[in-house]
Design a protein around this motif. Structure first.
Motif, PDB file in Angstrom:
ATOM      1  N   ALA A 112       9.492  10.930  -1.601  1.00 10.45           N
ATOM      2  CA  ALA A 112      10.085  11.757  -2.859  1.00 10.45           C
ATOM      3  C   ALA A 112      10.040  10.897  -4.015  1.00 10.45           C
ATOM      4  O   ALA A 112      10.179  11.248  -5.312  1.00 10.45           O
ATOM      5  N   SER A 113      10.553   9.453  -3.919  1.00  7.94           N
ATOM      6  CA  SER A 113      10.605   8.529  -4.932  1.00  7.94           C
ATOM      7  C   SER A 113       9.257   8.397  -5.404  1.00  7.94           C
ATOM      8  O   SER A 113       9.048   7.785  -6.795  1.00  7.94           O
ATOM      9  N   ARG A 166       1.949   3.005  -5.198  1.00  8.92           N
ATOM     10  CA  ARG A 166       1.796   1.483  -4.736  1.00  8.92           C
ATOM     11  C   ARG A 166       3.592   1.073  -4.490  1.00  8.92           C
ATOM     12  O   ARG A 166       3.633   0.333  -3.529  1.00  8.92           O
ATOM     13  N   ALA A 167       4.425   1.890  -5.262  1.00 12.96           N
ATOM     14  CA  ALA A 167       5.846   1.516  -4.808  1.00 12.96           C
ATOM     15  C   ALA A 167       6.210   2.198  -3.589  1.00 12.96           C
ATOM     16  O   ALA A 167       7.049   1.497  -2.762  1.00 12.96           O
ATOM     17  N   PHE A 168       5.645   3.331  -3.351  1.00 16.14           N
ATOM     18  CA  PHE A 168       6.131   3.881  -2.278  1.00 16.14           C
ATOM     19  C   PHE A 168       5.548   2.854  -0.876  1.00 16.14           C
ATOM     20  O   PHE A 168       6.362   2.675   0.105  1.00 16.14           O
ATOM     21  N   ARG A 169       4.338   2.456  -1.067  1.00 20.34           N
ATOM     22  CA  ARG A 169       3.818   1.680  -0.013  1.00 20.34           C
ATOM     23  C   ARG A 169       4.758   0.441   0.199  1.00 20.34           C
ATOM     24  O   ARG A 169       4.864  -0.012   1.415  1.00 20.34           O
ATOM     25  N   ALA A 170       5.173  -0.203  -0.671  1.00 17.39           N
ATOM     26  CA  ALA A 170       6.019  -1.426  -0.829  1.00 17.39           C
ATOM     27  C   ALA A 170       7.312  -1.083  -0.126  1.00 17.39           C
ATOM     28  O   ALA A 170       7.838  -1.760   0.838  1.00 17.39           O
ATOM     29  N   ARG A 171       7.985   0.162  -0.382  1.00 19.12           N
ATOM     30  CA  ARG A 171       9.102   0.488   0.121  1.00 19.12           C
ATOM     31  C   ARG A 171       9.093   0.939   1.702  1.00 19.12           C
ATOM     32  O   ARG A 171      10.044   0.543   2.455  1.00 19.12           O
ATOM     33  N   ARG A 172       7.879   1.492   2.056  1.00 23.09           N
ATOM     34  CA  ARG A 172       7.654   1.888   3.153  1.00 23.09           C
ATOM     35  C   ARG A 172       7.623   0.450   4.217  1.00 23.09           C
ATOM     36  O   ARG A 172       8.251   0.491   5.133  1.00 23.09           O
TER      37      ARG A 172
END
Length: 216
Positions: A4-5, A129-135
């Motif tokens: 969701a972010s 890209r930010a989601f991938r990093a948070r994952r």
């Protein structure tokens, strides 16, 4: 952490019927994204596969970005299995580590097309890209906690930094999984080859952490 972010997601439906329609749209979106890719996926096709009018789509999602985030969130929940945290005094730590690696790799294989799409979309969209990093950070933090627990139990070497070890080992497994299940770097997709991957990854983890008690 959640997808969701990566995009603004509306409040979940308050009715059973609404929840059922939203779930149908998410399931349909996954099929269309995996079939057509992210850029070529059409909202009309998603609504058609879901069995609802195109106008109904906008009751639950604003755009393609938002429903892709919902699809990724569902896949993320599938992939965040319990893992090494299941170790207890009555468990064989090597067997638990092996089961954890097998569960992760099986989940990655189930979600391989989405993982490939995430890599592609992350190259053009900073939110994903930010989601991938948070994952990645979520997996690293979980595995670091598992390593620290093994150290407290005297199973893993105490002088290994758990966070650095997790970054190295988690990255190794993730890159290997991407190469095999998304990049097609495996010579064979048979069950025997899969078990070889599981066994190899587990041995590398155990050796890197200097397991005090293993079956090997």
């Amino acid at each position: 952490m959640d997808a969701a972010s990566a995009a603004p997601v509306r409040q979940l439906p308050a009715t059973v019927r609404g929840a059922r329609t939203r779930a149908a749209l998410v399931a349909a979106a996954r099929k269309v994204f995996e079939r057509d890719g992210y850029l070529d996926a059409k909202l009309t096709d998603i609504a058609k596969v879901a069995g609802c009018a195109t106008g109904s789509f906008y009751t639950y999602f604003t755009n393609k970005e938002e429903i892709f985030a919902a699809v990724l969130e569902q896949a993320q929940q599938d992939m965040m299995h319990p893992g090494m945290g299941r170790v207890s005094s009555s468990d064989d730590p090597y067997a638990v580590l092996q089961a954890s690696n097998r569960a992760y790799l099986e989940a990655y294989r189930r979600n391989a097309k989405l993982m490939g799409l995430l890599e592609q979309v992350a190259q053009i969209d900073p939110k994903f890209r930010a989601f991938r990093a948070r994952r990645a950070d979520a997996f690293i933090a979980r595995n670091a906690a598992g390593i620290a627990d093994l150290q407290e139990r005297g199973i893993a070497a105490a002088d290994v930094d758990p966070l650095l070890a997790s970054q190295a080992l988690s990255g190794m497994v993730s890159r290997l999984a991407y190469g095999i299940f998304v990049g097609g770097e495996a010579s064979d997709d048979s069950g025997a080859d899969f078990e070889t991957v599981v066994d190899t990854v587990t041995r590398l983890w155990a050796n890197a952490l200097q397991f005090r008690s293993t079956n090997n």
